[in-house]
Enzyme design. Structure first.
Site, PDB file in Angstrom:
ATOM      1  N   GLU A 124       0.815  -1.201   0.000  1.00 63.00           N
ATOM      2  CA  GLU A 124       0.000   0.000   0.000  1.00 63.00           C
ATOM      3  C   GLU A 124       0.852   1.255   0.000  1.00 63.00           C
ATOM      4  OE1 GLU A 124      -2.314  -0.301   3.532  1.00 63.00           O
ATOM      5  OE2 GLU A 124      -3.069  -2.222   2.861  1.00 63.00           O
ATOM      6  N   CYS A 144       5.803  -7.327   7.437  1.00 59.29           N
ATOM      7  CA  CYS A 144       6.763  -6.803   8.417  1.00 59.29           C
ATOM      8  C   CYS A 144       6.999  -7.883   9.458  1.00 59.29           C
ATOM      9  CB  CYS A 144       6.177  -5.560   9.087  1.00 59.29           C
ATOM     10  SG  CYS A 144       7.306  -4.741  10.242  1.00 59.29           S
ATOM     11  N   SER A 146       8.858   5.436  16.548  1.00 62.88           N
ATOM     12  CA  SER A 146       7.582   4.959  17.081  1.00 62.88           C
ATOM     13  C   SER A 146       7.821   4.526  18.516  1.00 62.88           C
ATOM     14  CB  SER A 146       7.090   3.767  16.253  1.00 62.88           C
ATOM     15  OG  SER A 146       6.909   4.192  14.926  1.00 62.88           O
ATOM     16  N   LEU A 147       7.337   5.303  19.447  1.00 65.06           N
ATOM     17  CA  LEU A 147       7.634   5.020  20.852  1.00 65.06           C
ATOM     18  C   LEU A 147       6.463   4.296  21.532  1.00 65.06           C
ATOM     19  CD1 LEU A 147      10.057   5.469  22.700  1.00 65.06           C
ATOM     20  CD2 LEU A 147       9.014   7.594  23.463  1.00 65.06           C
ATOM     21  N   HIS A 148       5.315   4.947  21.539  1.00 70.60           N
ATOM     22  CA  HIS A 148       4.052   4.346  22.011  1.00 70.60           C
ATOM     23  C   HIS A 148       3.971   3.978  23.494  1.00 70.60           C
ATOM     24  CE1 HIS A 148       3.303   4.542  17.826  1.00 70.60           C
ATOM     25  NE2 HIS A 148       3.862   3.412  17.481  1.00 70.60           N
ATOM     26  N   SER A 204      10.617   6.594   9.409  1.00 73.00           N
ATOM     27  CA  SER A 204      10.065   6.205  10.712  1.00 73.00           C
ATOM     28  C   SER A 204      10.537   4.805  11.089  1.00 73.00           C
ATOM     29  CB  SER A 204       8.535   6.233  10.619  1.00 73.00           C
ATOM     30  OG  SER A 204       7.954   5.818  11.825  1.00 73.00           O
ATOM     31  N   CYS A 223      -2.920   0.988   8.402  1.00 70.39           N
ATOM     32  CA  CYS A 223      -1.938   0.609   7.413  1.00 70.39           C
ATOM     33  C   CYS A 223      -1.830  -0.914   7.359  1.00 70.39           C
ATOM     34  CB  CYS A 223      -0.617   1.200   7.839  1.00 70.39           C
ATOM     35  SG  CYS A 223       0.520   1.253   6.528  1.00 70.39           S
ATOM     36  N   CYS A 267       4.493  -5.527  16.031  1.00 68.48           N
ATOM     37  CA  CYS A 267       3.834  -4.581  16.943  1.00 68.48           C
ATOM     38  C   CYS A 267       2.368  -5.010  17.051  1.00 68.48           C
ATOM     39  CB  CYS A 267       3.932  -3.158  16.400  1.00 68.48           C
ATOM     40  SG  CYS A 267       5.632  -2.575  16.290  1.00 68.48           S
ATOM     41  N   GLY A 284       6.080  -2.273   6.730  1.00 71.36           N
ATOM     42  CA  GLY A 284       7.506  -2.599   6.782  1.00 71.36           C
ATOM     43  C   GLY A 284       8.279  -1.731   7.754  1.00 71.36           C
TER      44      GLY A 284
HETATM   45  N1  SAH Z   1       7.978   0.315  10.966  1.00 67.74           N
HETATM   46  C1  SAH Z   1       8.038   1.735  11.041  1.00 67.74           C
HETATM   47  C2  SAH Z   1       7.199   2.454  10.012  1.00 67.74           C
HETATM   48  C3  SAH Z   1       5.832   1.939   9.719  1.00 67.74           C
HETATM   49  S1  SAH Z   1       4.533   2.257  10.821  1.00 67.74           S
HETATM   50  C4  SAH Z   1       7.718   2.205  12.433  1.00 67.74           C
HETATM   51  O1  SAH Z   1       7.368   1.379  13.262  1.00 67.74           O
HETATM   52  O2  SAH Z   1       7.869   3.382  12.706  1.00 67.74           O
HETATM   53  C5  SAH Z   1       4.221   3.961  10.794  1.00 67.74           C
HETATM   54  C6  SAH Z   1       3.587   4.454  12.076  1.00 67.74           C
HETATM   55  O3  SAH Z   1       2.230   3.980  12.201  1.00 67.74           O
HETATM   56  C7  SAH Z   1       4.327   3.947  13.301  1.00 67.74           C
HETATM   57  O4  SAH Z   1       4.450   4.940  14.267  1.00 67.74           O
HETATM   58  C8  SAH Z   1       3.411   2.841  13.762  1.00 67.74           C
HETATM   59  O5  SAH Z   1       3.652   2.519  15.073  1.00 67.74           O
HETATM   60  C9  SAH Z   1       2.068   3.442  13.492  1.00 67.74           C
HETATM   61  N2  SAH Z   1       0.962   2.503  13.514  1.00 67.74           N
HETATM   62  C10 SAH Z   1       0.955   1.186  13.224  1.00 67.74           C
HETATM   63  N3  SAH Z   1      -0.264   0.651  13.402  1.00 67.74           N
HETATM   64  C11 SAH Z   1      -1.041   1.653  13.800  1.00 67.74           C
HETATM   65  C12 SAH Z   1      -2.407   1.736  14.154  1.00 67.74           C
HETATM   66  N4  SAH Z   1      -3.195   0.654  14.150  1.00 67.74           N
HETATM   67  N5  SAH Z   1      -2.894   2.939  14.510  1.00 67.74           N
HETATM   68  C13 SAH Z   1      -2.096   4.032  14.546  1.00 67.74           C
HETATM   69  N6  SAH Z   1      -0.805   4.015  14.215  1.00 67.74           N
HETATM   70  C14 SAH Z   1      -0.279   2.838  13.869  1.00 67.74           C
END
Ligand code: SAH
Length: 349
Positions: free
Chosen positions: A93, A113, A215-217, A192, A334, A117, A160
């Protein structure tokens, strides 16, 4: 096409070296490179080169193109989500977004990927394969062909993990940045990562002026390991240390992405922990209301909770934005479009 190489996997130096080796002058490499980014689909369209040279190139290379398998357009704004298919049948995508300052594409760097996560749809079927830099280029070029306009900004935030496909991703960035090609400034490119620490240090050495997003979260190791398994390998302090090295050397601020998941990481204490972790850093926090993913029980935090979270962080002196939800009607997380596509194929078989 067997044994032929996709010419879009070559940068200007590769093309020039190939032609020099074959006895042609260096400027021919620049000419050919420019033709590729005029988006020819056949070498016969090259106008200013000797016929024997074009025949030789056509014998060694082909020009790869992705096919738009599906396009989903938002009814509210001009956001469009594309499913792009490569010649081995795999699809990824890419999302086109319109901002005041131009058009932006969010591109994928891998098919699937392997980072796992827990809230992300891209990871559902595991990693299928890396994309080549030529395929990443086609994500941009296929969309530019479709909309008959140029793209000004690129974010590597599709499916990815860019730092799990490091060499191809860096080559891709250097190619799109080349003034003789697409000429997209590195300041218009955001990469990212979920926090593959050794590659952050490698990235510092590249001296690219891209925006680095992490991406910290979660600011707490146990919680972060639960939702992002990569944290078991590279924990929060290792990620922050790498980011501090990055901001120190590049003088560029880091963006921290934080997807707010109801009752998982959106409490006031979570915000305080994040504030304490990041205070004083050259950084910016981007809060993302989490997208729901089929088969996963996560839901978006309430609007009030998101605003409160932002306020707490700002109290720590941290600039915080809430990500605008473009194309909210097509805002499947995504990876979901691809997932549906795979299901469809499986249903037919
Ligand atoms: N692998 C990389 C880039 C792809 S994800 C990364 O982890 O940064 C791009 C962003 O979208 C990341 O911050 C990821 O954590 C976030 N993301 C993934 N799934 C998501 C979801 N369901 N809702 C909101 N953000 C999401």
């Amino acid at each position: 096409m067997i044994n032929k190489i996709n010419i879009k996997n070559l940068d200007l130096a590769d093309i020039s070296n190939y032609l020099i080796e074959k006895g042609y002058p260096k400027y021919r490499g620049e000419q050919l490179f420019q033709w590729i980014y005029k988006d020819i689909d056949d070498f016969s369209q090259v106008k200013n080169m000797p016929k024997d040279m074009i025949d030789m190139i056509a014998n060694d290379f082909y020009i790869d193109r992705a096919v738009i398998e599906k396009k989903q357009k938002s009814e509210y704004d001009e956001t469009a989500k594309y499913l792009l298919k490569f010649n081995d049948g795999n699809a990824v995508e890419a999302v086109l977004m319109h901002y005041e300052h131009g058009r932006s594409i969010c591109i994928s760097t891998q098919v699937g990927c392997r980072m796992n996560c827990s809230f992300c749809a891209s990871t559902l079927g595991g990693l299928v394969r890396n994309l080549t830099c030529g395929e990443m280029l086609e994500e941009i070029m296929a969309i530019e062909r479709d909309i008959k306009a140029k793209i000004s900004n690129i974010v590597l935030m599709g499916s990815g993990e860019p730092f799990d496909n490091y060499d191809e991703v860096i080559k891709f960035i250097r190619i799109i940045n080349d003034p003789k090609g697409m000429n997209i400034g590195t300041r218009h490119i955001t990469i990212s990562t979920c926090g593959v620490v050794p590659r952050i240090y490698d990235f510092i050495k590249e001296k690219l002026q891209c925006t680095l997003a992490i991406s910290l979260h979660s600011a707490e190791n146990q919680r972060r390991s639960e939702i992002m398994p990569v944290n078991k390998k590279y924990d929060i302090l290792q990620v922050i240390a790498a980011c501090k090295q990055y901001t120190g050397e590049t003088k560029r601020r880091v963006t921290f992405e934080y997807a707010l998941i109801k009752d998982i990481n959106d409490a006031k204490e979570d915000a305080c922990e994040l504030g304490n972790l990041l205070k004083g850093m050259l950084c910016h926090v981007n809060l993302i209301p989490v997208n729901s993913v089929e088969g996963k029980a996560y839901s978006k935090s309430e609007r009030n909770t998101i605003n409160d979270f932002k306020e707490v962080l700002e109290g720590y002196g941290i600039e915080t934005t809430i990500r605008r939800e473009l194309g909210s009607d097509i805002d499947a997380a995504c990876g979901q479009l691809r997932q549906k596509y795979i299901e469809q194929i499986n249903d037919h078989n």
